[in-house]
Design an enzyme around this catalytic site. Structure first.
Site, short mmCIF file in Angstrom:
data_model
loop_
_atom_site.label_atom_id
_atom_site.label_comp_id
_atom_site.label_asym_id
_atom_site.label_seq_id
_atom_site.Cartn_x
_atom_site.Cartn_y
_atom_site.Cartn_z
N ASP A 164 1.14 -0.63 -0.14
CA ASP A 164 -0.10 0.20 0.41
C ASP A 164 1.43 1.49 -0.02
O ASP A 164 0.59 2.27 -0.65
CB ASP A 164 -0.78 0.00 0.98
CG ASP A 164 -1.94 -1.76 1.06
OD1 ASP A 164 -2.43 -1.63 0.67
OD2 ASP A 164 -1.23 -1.92 2.59
N GLU A 168 2.23 -6.43 -5.05
CA GLU A 168 1.15 -5.74 -6.47
C GLU A 168 2.54 -4.74 -6.21
O GLU A 168 2.90 -4.84 -7.71
CB GLU A 168 0.28 -4.15 -5.84
CG GLU A 168 0.03 -3.76 -7.34
CD GLU A 168 -1.72 -3.17 -6.94
OE1 GLU A 168 -2.50 -3.61 -5.73
OE2 GLU A 168 -1.35 -1.75 -7.45
O1 TRH Z 1 4.56 -5.93 0.46
P1 TRH Z 1 3.05 -6.57 -0.57
O2 TRH Z 1 3.07 -7.93 -0.15
O3 TRH Z 1 2.25 -5.66 0.03
C1 TRH Z 1 1.30 -5.47 -0.90
C2 TRH Z 1 0.44 -5.28 0.55
O4 TRH Z 1 0.36 -6.65 1.85
C3 TRH Z 1 -1.82 -5.22 0.33
O5 TRH Z 1 -1.71 -5.18 1.36
C4 TRH Z 1 -1.16 -6.05 -0.38
O6 TRH Z 1 -3.02 -5.32 -1.13
C5 TRH Z 1 -0.80 -6.03 -1.50
O7 TRH Z 1 0.73 -6.26 -1.24
C6 TRH Z 1 -1.70 -6.75 -2.98
O8 TRH Z 1 4.18 -6.20 -1.92
P2 TRH Z 1 4.35 -5.53 -2.48
O9 TRH Z 1 3.32 -4.71 -3.44
O10 TRH Z 1 5.48 -5.38 -3.80
O11 TRH Z 1 4.83 -4.60 -1.99
C7 TRH Z 1 6.47 -4.78 -1.93
C8 TRH Z 1 7.23 -3.10 -1.40
O12 TRH Z 1 8.72 -3.54 -0.80
C9 TRH Z 1 7.71 -2.88 -3.08
O13 TRH Z 1 7.60 -1.30 -3.31
C10 TRH Z 1 9.22 -2.75 -3.36
C11 TRH Z 1 9.55 -2.17 -2.17
N1 TRH Z 1 10.60 -3.46 -1.47
C12 TRH Z 1 11.61 -2.93 -1.00
O14 TRH Z 1 11.76 -1.11 -1.23
N2 TRH Z 1 13.29 -2.97 -0.62
C13 TRH Z 1 13.14 -4.71 -0.80
O15 TRH Z 1 13.85 -5.17 -0.69
C14 TRH Z 1 12.55 -4.99 -1.18
C15 TRH Z 1 12.68 -6.90 -1.69
C16 TRH Z 1 11.19 -4.46 -2.06
#
Ligand code: TRH
Length: 377
Positions: free
Chosen positions: A18, A272
């Site tokens: 989010d 996402e």
């Molecule tokens: O963290 P996520 O699983 O997030 C979400 C939420 O759970 C939400 O509630 C749900 O509805 C949605 O998924 C579908 O996965 P996401 O979306 O990939 O977000 C991870 C974030 O973390 C992304 O912006 C990339 C970042 N990130 C970093 O900044 N550094 C890192 O080392 C890594 C591995 C990721």
């Protein structure tokens, strides 16, 4: 004079998706459109994980050109900006809503929705919901010209291509990350939720014929990896079993995650935002979709697979589908699925590049959103 100005409201439900999406959108609006952006976030501690420059103790701070506010239970009167975005159906404070109704003209009010490849998105994108005396509009990210498209900074594809063509930049990245990748190994990044298929997959890698180096940023899946290894794993260490090397990386700031995706042969991603970044990386990807009740997520997974597999040979498409199903708990036999997938990699890799180019042709979400809001005001 800037044409638009933006309030973005974000509640952190769990994990980082989010805030990941909201922060990316806010930074892009500030950097590329040079417009005022105020980002309201209820959980600054989660925010600081992906943006270490955020100080969770501050009620207000300017970071990367964005006016970041802690969205707390106490609400002071604020004059709304010209566009108000509630991300993922979060509820904006009643006092702020009153201020929106009193503004003349009232702001454009947008509900930014979750990403899905399902076809109904196209019909609902841009729809209005009367909320007298205001009107709210639904904005859907998506994979078709009738949707809002995907978030992507203007320079992203050029930065990726420059990185991929520049061994010095790649070496600098690896050095910075403390990474030494085994010569000739298939390189895989692993960002996922806890996953019952993981132990059998790691077993298959360890007993396989081809050397594989798995890079795991610290996070939820690491506990499952440690369970498989039989001991805790710490940042910076590399575990070796048979053909498998597995290194634990630090969780990095959001912009530093892209070069990791660009550096790997396959990226396992989730949720996402990382899902979208892996598509922009133009490399083969394996999506661990966020699990929902009644397996609703599997419908979304199939919808995306149908779009993504278009243009692949039947055999390669079947291997992409099967590997995704097994990884998401909708099938068995990960060892076999993996072997078939790896055999199809050259074709999948060429396809990933075409897919990224196809998505780029849709126009980026931020530009599409700004155009939509301009049409409302
Ligand atoms: O963290 P996520 O699983 O997030 C979400 C939420 O759970 C939400 O509630 C749900 O509805 C949605 O998924 C579908 O996965 P996401 O979306 O990939 O977000 C991870 C974030 O973390 C992304 O912006 C990339 C970042 N990130 C970093 O900044 N550094 C890192 O080392 C890594 C591995 C990721």
């Amino acid at each position: 004079m800037p044409v638009l100005s933006w309030d973005i409201f974000c509640t952190v439900i769990d994990n980082y998706g989010d805030i990941g999406v909201c922060w990316r959108l806010a930074r892009q609006l500030a950097a590329e459109r040079c417009e005022p952006v105020r980002l309201w976030v209820d959980d600054l501690h989660s925010f600081a994980r992906i943006a270490p420059q955020i100080d969770p103790a501050l009620a207000a701070q300017t970071r990367d050109g964005v006016d970041v506010r802690h969205w707390s239970a106490h609400w002071d009167e604020v004059v709304p900006h010209r566009v108000v975005i509630e991300a993922f159906a979060c509820e904006i404070p009643p006092l702020f809503r009153q201020a929106m109704a009193a503004a003349s003209p009232p702001p454009a009010w947008i509900n930014l929705e979750y990403l899905s490849a399902e076809s109904w998105i196209d019909d609902c994108h841009g729809m209005a919901s009367p909320q007298p005396p205001l009107r709210k509009h639904f904005f859907f990210p998506g994979f078709t010209p009738r949707s809002g498209g995907l978030l992507a900074e203007r320079a992203l594809s050029a930065q990726r291509d420059a990185f991929v063509a520049d061994p010095v930049a790649q070496a600098a990245f690896r050095h910075e990350a403390g990474l030494s990748i085994d010569e000739g190994a298939l390189t895989v990044s692993l960002f996922a939720y806890e996953n019952p298929a993981l132990p059998a997959w790691l077993d298959a890698l360890a007993s396989g014929e081809c050397a594989v180096h798995v890079l795991v940023p610290e996070g939820r899946v690491l506990d499952s990896v440690a369970g498989w290894a039989g001991r805790p794993l710490t940042r910076g260490e590399t575990l070796r079993r048979g053909a498998l090397a597995l290194s634990v990386l630090p969780f990095v700031a959001q912009p530093d995650y892209d070069p990791l995706l660009w550096s790997c042969d396959i990226n396992f991603i989730r949720g996402e935002d990382s899902f979208v970044r892996a598509q922009w990386a133009a490399r083969p990807l394996l999506w661990h979709i966020y699990p929902q009740q009644d397996d609703a997520h599997l419908v979304k997974l199939e919808a995306w697979l149908t779009r993504y597999c278009e243009g692949l040979s039947p055999a390669a498409a079947a291997s992409v589908r099967q590997m995704h199903r097994v990884w998401n708990g909708a099938g068995d036999g990960i060892g076999e699925a993996w072997q078939t997938y790896v055999a199809a990699l050259p074709e999948i890799r060429a396809h990933a590049r075409r897919w990224a180019d196809r998505l780029a042709a849709l126009g980026d979400l931020t530009s599409n959103l700004a155009r939509f809001c301009e049409s409302l005001l």
